[in-house]
Scaffold this motif. Sequence first.
Motif, short mmCIF file in Angstrom:
data_model
loop_
_atom_site.label_atom_id
_atom_site.label_comp_id
_atom_site.label_asym_id
_atom_site.label_seq_id
_atom_site.Cartn_x
_atom_site.Cartn_y
_atom_site.Cartn_z
N CYS A 6 17.50 -23.51 -33.75
CA CYS A 6 17.29 -24.83 -34.36
C CYS A 6 18.63 -25.43 -34.74
O CYS A 6 19.38 -24.86 -35.53
N ILE A 7 18.91 -26.61 -34.23
CA ILE A 7 20.19 -27.28 -34.48
C ILE A 7 20.39 -27.58 -35.96
O ILE A 7 21.50 -27.41 -36.49
N PHE A 8 19.33 -27.98 -36.66
CA PHE A 8 19.50 -28.31 -38.08
C PHE A 8 19.67 -27.06 -38.94
O PHE A 8 20.36 -27.12 -39.96
N CYS A 9 19.07 -25.92 -38.54
CA CYS A 9 19.37 -24.66 -39.25
C CYS A 9 20.86 -24.36 -39.13
O CYS A 9 21.50 -23.96 -40.11
N ALA A 12 22.89 -26.96 -41.19
CA ALA A 12 22.68 -26.79 -42.64
C ALA A 12 23.43 -25.59 -43.17
O ALA A 12 23.90 -25.58 -44.31
N ASN A 13 23.57 -24.57 -42.34
CA ASN A 13 24.23 -23.34 -42.78
C ASN A 13 25.70 -23.27 -42.37
O ASN A 13 26.33 -22.22 -42.48
N GLY A 14 26.23 -24.38 -41.88
CA GLY A 14 27.67 -24.47 -41.64
C GLY A 14 28.15 -23.87 -40.33
O GLY A 14 29.35 -23.78 -40.11
N GLU A 15 27.23 -23.48 -39.44
CA GLU A 15 27.65 -22.90 -38.14
C GLU A 15 28.14 -23.97 -37.19
O GLU A 15 28.94 -23.71 -36.30
N ILE A 16 27.60 -25.17 -37.33
CA ILE A 16 28.02 -26.32 -36.52
C ILE A 16 28.52 -27.37 -37.51
O ILE A 16 27.82 -27.69 -38.48
N PRO A 17 29.74 -27.88 -37.30
CA PRO A 17 30.27 -28.83 -38.28
C PRO A 17 29.55 -30.18 -38.26
O PRO A 17 29.06 -30.61 -37.22
N LEU A 44 19.04 -31.91 -45.39
CA LEU A 44 18.55 -30.75 -44.63
C LEU A 44 18.38 -29.54 -45.55
O LEU A 44 19.35 -29.11 -46.17
N PRO A 45 17.19 -28.96 -45.62
CA PRO A 45 17.05 -27.67 -46.31
C PRO A 45 17.79 -26.59 -45.52
O PRO A 45 17.86 -26.68 -44.28
N LYS A 46 18.31 -25.57 -46.20
CA LYS A 46 19.02 -24.50 -45.50
C LYS A 46 18.08 -23.49 -44.84
O LYS A 46 18.50 -22.69 -44.04
N GLU A 47 16.79 -23.55 -45.20
CA GLU A 47 15.78 -22.72 -44.53
C GLU A 47 14.99 -23.59 -43.57
O GLU A 47 14.92 -24.81 -43.74
N HIS A 48 14.39 -22.92 -42.58
CA HIS A 48 13.65 -23.66 -41.55
C HIS A 48 12.20 -23.91 -41.97
O HIS A 48 11.44 -22.97 -42.19
N PHE A 49 11.84 -25.19 -42.05
CA PHE A 49 10.45 -25.62 -42.23
C PHE A 49 10.24 -26.72 -41.20
O PHE A 49 11.06 -27.65 -41.11
N PHE A 100 12.35 -29.83 -41.07
CA PHE A 100 12.16 -30.87 -42.09
C PHE A 100 13.49 -31.54 -42.43
O PHE A 100 14.51 -30.87 -42.64
N HIS A 101 13.48 -32.85 -42.52
CA HIS A 101 14.65 -33.59 -43.02
C HIS A 101 14.18 -34.89 -43.62
O HIS A 101 13.14 -35.44 -43.23
N MET A 102 14.94 -35.37 -44.59
CA MET A 102 14.67 -36.68 -45.17
C MET A 102 15.85 -37.59 -44.88
O MET A 102 17.00 -37.22 -45.12
N HIS A 103 15.54 -38.75 -44.32
CA HIS A 103 16.58 -39.76 -44.07
C HIS A 103 16.84 -40.53 -45.36
O HIS A 103 15.89 -40.91 -46.07
#
Length: 138
Positions: A6-9, A12-17, A44-49, A100-103
């Motif tokens: 997951c790109i947002f995981c 969110a966790n700093g693996e992709i700047p 972005l939450p740091k956990e995947h939902f 999950f994300h909120m704009h």
Amino acid sequence: MRDENCIFCRIANGEIPAATVYEDELFRVILDMGPASKGHALILPKEHFKDVCELDERYAAKVLQLGGRIGAAMKKSLGCTGFNLVQNNGTSAGQTVFHFHMHVIPRYEDGAPIVTWNPGSSNPEELKETAERISSCL
Ligand code: 5GP
Ligand code: ZN
């Protein structure tokens, strides 16, 4: 739990700047790479939902207040006069990333409309029947 695919995981966790506005134990807030207006951010939450229906209550309890804080900071820093909190669930609702994300979308005077719809019509009977259908599934 994180999902390595997951790109947002990964963001969110700093693996992709990504351009980060805010970070704490639970969330990273970044700027959207395809902004609807200058400063458009994603919480972005740091956990995947997958969506709001799956969101853990620890995150749910904090995300709205964080949206308000980010929006208030945008008004002070960017000169927008309002902001929209937008949160899409499901393909039909426009969700394209299933984490999950909120704009948080800054709104400027004379800016283009962003969240809009054409009001339909209703009658009290139909509203009552629809309300009862939803209510029966809660
Ligand atoms: P949705 O349509 O799922 O509610 O919103 C997804 C948003 O994520 C879109 O506005 C899109 O521009 C943004 N987005 C998708 N992939 C990336 C990415 O890799 N980096 C950033 N910064 N934004 C992304
Ligand atoms: Zn994820």
